[in-house]
Design an enzyme around this catalytic site. Structure first.
Site, PDB file in Angstrom:
ATOM      1  N   ASP A  44       0.974  -0.999  -0.072  1.00  0.00           N
ATOM      2  CA  ASP A  44      -0.025   0.001  -0.109  1.00  0.00           C
ATOM      3  C   ASP A  44       1.042   1.353  -0.031  1.00  0.00           C
ATOM      4  O   ASP A  44       1.997   1.220   0.456  1.00  0.00           O
ATOM      5  CB  ASP A  44      -0.741  -0.201   1.253  1.00  0.00           C
ATOM      6  CG  ASP A  44      -1.473   1.231   1.326  1.00  0.00           C
ATOM      7  OD1 ASP A  44      -2.323   1.672   0.648  1.00  0.00           O
ATOM      8  OD2 ASP A  44      -1.622   1.895   2.384  1.00  0.00           O
ATOM      9  N   MET A  45       0.315   2.359  -0.420  1.00  0.00           N
ATOM     10  CA  MET A  45       0.946   3.496  -0.465  1.00  0.00           C
ATOM     11  C   MET A  45       0.900   4.681   0.571  1.00  0.00           C
ATOM     12  O   MET A  45       1.765   4.585   1.537  1.00  0.00           O
ATOM     13  CB  MET A  45       0.828   4.235  -1.746  1.00  0.00           C
ATOM     14  CG  MET A  45       1.606   3.448  -2.983  1.00  0.00           C
ATOM     15  SD  MET A  45       1.477   4.322  -4.512  1.00  0.00           S
ATOM     16  CE  MET A  45       2.229   5.742  -4.327  1.00  0.00           C
ATOM     17  N   ASP A  46      -0.117   5.102   0.488  1.00  0.00           N
ATOM     18  CA  ASP A  46      -0.510   6.137   1.748  1.00  0.00           C
ATOM     19  C   ASP A  46      -0.690   5.494   3.119  1.00  0.00           C
ATOM     20  O   ASP A  46      -1.536   4.557   3.340  1.00  0.00           O
ATOM     21  CB  ASP A  46      -1.880   6.904   1.496  1.00  0.00           C
ATOM     22  CG  ASP A  46      -1.683   7.758   0.059  1.00  0.00           C
ATOM     23  OD1 ASP A  46      -0.766   8.878   0.194  1.00  0.00           O
ATOM     24  OD2 ASP A  46      -1.692   7.423  -1.060  1.00  0.00           O
ATOM     25  N   GLY A  79      -5.072   2.664  -3.500  1.00  0.00           N
ATOM     26  CA  GLY A  79      -6.226   3.323  -3.816  1.00  0.00           C
ATOM     27  C   GLY A  79      -5.934   4.475  -4.856  1.00  0.00           C
ATOM     28  O   GLY A  79      -6.969   4.788  -5.610  1.00  0.00           O
ATOM     29  N   ASP A  81      -2.515  -0.338   5.806  1.00  0.00           N
ATOM     30  CA  ASP A  81      -2.769   0.462   7.186  1.00  0.00           C
ATOM     31  C   ASP A  81      -4.328   0.659   7.061  1.00  0.00           C
ATOM     32  O   ASP A  81      -4.778   1.158   8.191  1.00  0.00           O
ATOM     33  CB  ASP A  81      -2.163   1.590   7.401  1.00  0.00           C
ATOM     34  CG  ASP A  81      -2.739   2.702   6.205  1.00  0.00           C
ATOM     35  OD1 ASP A  81      -3.006   3.907   6.572  1.00  0.00           O
ATOM     36  OD2 ASP A  81      -2.719   2.445   5.057  1.00  0.00           O
ATOM     37  N   SER A  82      -5.089   0.446   5.973  1.00  0.00           N
ATOM     38  CA  SER A  82      -6.605   0.642   6.171  1.00  0.00           C
ATOM     39  C   SER A  82      -7.610  -0.344   5.614  1.00  0.00           C
ATOM     40  O   SER A  82      -7.178  -1.284   5.283  1.00  0.00           O
ATOM     41  CB  SER A  82      -6.875   1.768   5.140  1.00  0.00           C
ATOM     42  OG  SER A  82      -6.002   3.051   5.645  1.00  0.00           O
ATOM     43  N   ASN A 116      -9.231  -0.905   3.007  1.00  0.00           N
ATOM     44  CA  ASN A 116      -9.033  -1.049   1.672  1.00  0.00           C
ATOM     45  C   ASN A 116      -7.771  -2.144   1.492  1.00  0.00           C
ATOM     46  O   ASN A 116      -7.481  -2.743   0.497  1.00  0.00           O
ATOM     47  CB  ASN A 116      -8.818  -0.034   0.565  1.00  0.00           C
ATOM     48  CG  ASN A 116      -7.643   0.885   1.081  1.00  0.00           C
ATOM     49  OD1 ASN A 116      -7.115   0.689   1.894  1.00  0.00           O
ATOM     50  ND2 ASN A 116      -7.352   1.682   0.034  1.00  0.00           N
TER      51      ASN A 116
END
Length: 248
Positions: free
Chosen positions: A11-13, A46, A197-198, A200
């Site tokens: 994941d990125m953000d 995302g 972290d989320s 998704n």
């Protein structure tokens, strides 16, 4: 080289990127160490392709990518493998919900990203739609929106922060995207480390060989992960690579 894990899906953000939306030098160094060892590093985000690509280029990646929460899978940068679209009527319904609550919203199309400030019915009809999102820090309004969404069929409902809701076509999530990447790379899901972290990220964390939550991850994400590492501001990705790829 016989490695247990052959792909690192990031994941990125809130994961790869620190709170300044940058990749730290230490994280960059260890990602290069992993790729030099033959590990496929796959951005799983995302974000849109256009928003994710500069970070892939910064890392020197030419591997497959999962963008827009799995609505797009790229065989390599600029080489689209699969794309899943919303029906325009469904986007109209999601937009009407946003209007009824007077809440901030955004939507990703193949052509552009639109939001409350630049929305037009012309864009609505002329675009190919990938994702719709709502943002509000009012917990009650967010819950009411969620209730309405859960009454609708054909939706994949997640979030990328505690204050938003992200909507993709049903079946489009990071796990389904990573499964396509595995086919492209001729590896198994059991050979993938998924980090996020989320909400998704939950499907990928649950379905890949090793599911990793960042130290800053939402509680529900930490609860389903196999392991929890340091936060995105403390090079949690480095911890993953050292412990589970290099076994240091």
């Amino acid at each position: 080289m016989n490695m247990k894990y052959k792909c690192l899906a990031l994941d990125m953000d809130g994961t790869l990127l620190n709170d300044e939306h940058q990749i730290s030098p230490e994280t960059m160094k260890w990602i290069k160490n992993a790729t030099d060892r033959g590990v496929h590093v796959c951005l799983s985000t995302g974000r849109s392709f256009e928003s994710a690509l500069p970070f892939g280029e910064q890392l020197g990646l030419s591997t497959p990518m999962v963008t827009v929460n799995g609505s797009e899978v790229w065989k390599a940068p600029h080489q689209l493998h699969r794309r899943s679209l919303f029906d325009v009527q469904r986007i109209k319904e999601l937009h009407e919900i946003a209007l009824s609550f007077d809440t901030w919203f955004w939507a990703y199309s193949v052509q552009d990203v639109y939001n409350k400030d630049n929305w037009s019915n012309q864009h609505l009809e002329d675009s190919e739609w990938l994702k719709f999102g709502y943002h509000t820090e009012d917990d009650d309004i967010r819950h009411q929106i969620l209730m309405k969404l859960q009454d609708m069929d054909g939706l994949e409902i997640t979030n990328s922060s505690p204050f938003n809701l992200e909507i993709n076509p049903e079946g489009c999530n990071k796990a389904s995207g990573i499964a396509e990447v595995c086919k492209l790379l001729d590896i198994e899901m059991s050979e993938v480390i998924a980090v996020g972290d989320s909400l998704n990220d939950v499907a990928a964390i649950q379905q890949c060989g090793l599911g990793v939550a960042m130290g800053n991850a939402q509680a529900q994400v930490q609860d389903v992960a196999d392991v929890v590492v340091a936060s995105n501001n403390d090079d949690g990705i480095v911890e993953v690579i050292k412990k589970y790829i290099f076994e240091l």
